[in-house]
Motif scaffolding. Structure first.
Motif: not given
Length: 290
Positions: A105-113
């Motif tokens: 989820p952290t990796v996904k949040a970074i990518q979405n940012a």
């Protein structure tokens, strides 16, 4: 449609296709703006420092902390258990991690940012390490420095190869866990990668790390025993042999090839420091094997 018109149409499509491809390559090749870098992989941190970008690092994971003792940077915790909120609140221009960066989820949040995020493969070979250096050097517009670093690593690799004599020694890599005993490095570990660089035969047939008894090591009778510790530098060989006297009875003990190394630099794959250690180890191991 006439043949000539069909040919002109295809030529035009080909031209725009090539133009689009070239534009995409130029875009991908452009260095990123990097005034504020977060590095959550000690291997990447070591490369960033070697490329001269250390002053731009504002935060790291806990495994990178020993590399930045002279800098005041924020510590973000373990690289597999990072907080997206903590990372994004620092407003980085670039985040550098590895295929072990997490959780998902952290990796996904970074990518979405939509923040520049480079995930390097954890290097298991010197070729992998060279590729990571090249990747980061290109991203930071420091390709000349990157090439110099790659050349240095190539020289070390050549020096290691020059020491090898085709004996294919049986080797084992152990972590000294103090009161918890010894842990043996199997496949898919940095210990295994280090043994491969040294052209040895890893006697461990399992994956990851497993607890091991002294009797088991004695039965396997390795030619080389490397013992590391993940904190406070390399353990003293004399102290090790005082605590684990049975190691003296192995082939490694009989030929003075029980070698103490600093395993704190061997956490995130085959690092620059790991190759430097391999260069020294090759000198010790193969000079005594002749």
């Amino acid at each position: 449609m006439s043949q000539s018109k069909f040919s002109r149409l295809n030529t035009r499509k080909l031209f725009y296709g090539v133009l689009l491809l070239l534009t995409a390559q130029i875009t991908l090749a452009e260095p990123v703006h990097t005034e504020r870098i977060i590095s959550v992989d000690s291997n990447a941190t070591e490369i960033l420092l070697a490329l001269g970008a250390g002053s731009k690092i504002i935060a790291t994971d806990i495994t990178s902390e020993p590399l930045l003792t002279s800098q005041n940077v924020k510590q973000l915790g373990y690289h597999r258990a990072l907080s997206a909120e903590a990372i994004l609140s620092l407003q980085p221009d670039l985040i550098v991690g590895s295929d072990h960066t997490g959780p998902a989820p952290t990796v996904k949040a970074i990518q979405n940012a939509k923040i520049n995020f480079i995930q390097l493969n954890s290097p298991q070979t010197i070729a992998d390490l060279r590729s990571n250096i090249q990747h980061l050097a290109r991203a930071l517009d420091r390709e000349k420095t990157g090439q110099q670093l790659i050349d240095d690593i190539q020289r070390m690799e050549t020096a290691i190869t020059d020491h090898l004599n085709g004996t294919n020694l049986k080797m084992v890599f152990l972590l000294d866990l103090n009161d918890r005993g010894l842990s043996q490095a199997g496949r898919d570990t940095v210990g295994h990668a280090l043994i491969n660089v040294l052209d040895g035969q890893n006697i461990s047939e399992f994956n990851g790390y497993q607890s091991v008894s002294l009797e088991s090591i004695l039965a396997m009778n390795p030619d080389v025993i490397m013992v590391g510790r993940r904190g406070n530098g390399a353990p003293e060989t004399e102290q090790l042999l005082t605590r684990y006297p049975l190691l003296n009875n192995t082939s490694a003990g009989q030929t003075n090839r029980i070698i103490s190394i600093d395993a704190s630099k061997l956490i995130a794959g085959l690092s620059i420091t790991a190759v430097q250690q391999a260069d020294k180890l090759a000198t010790i191991i193969y000079s005594s094997a002749k």
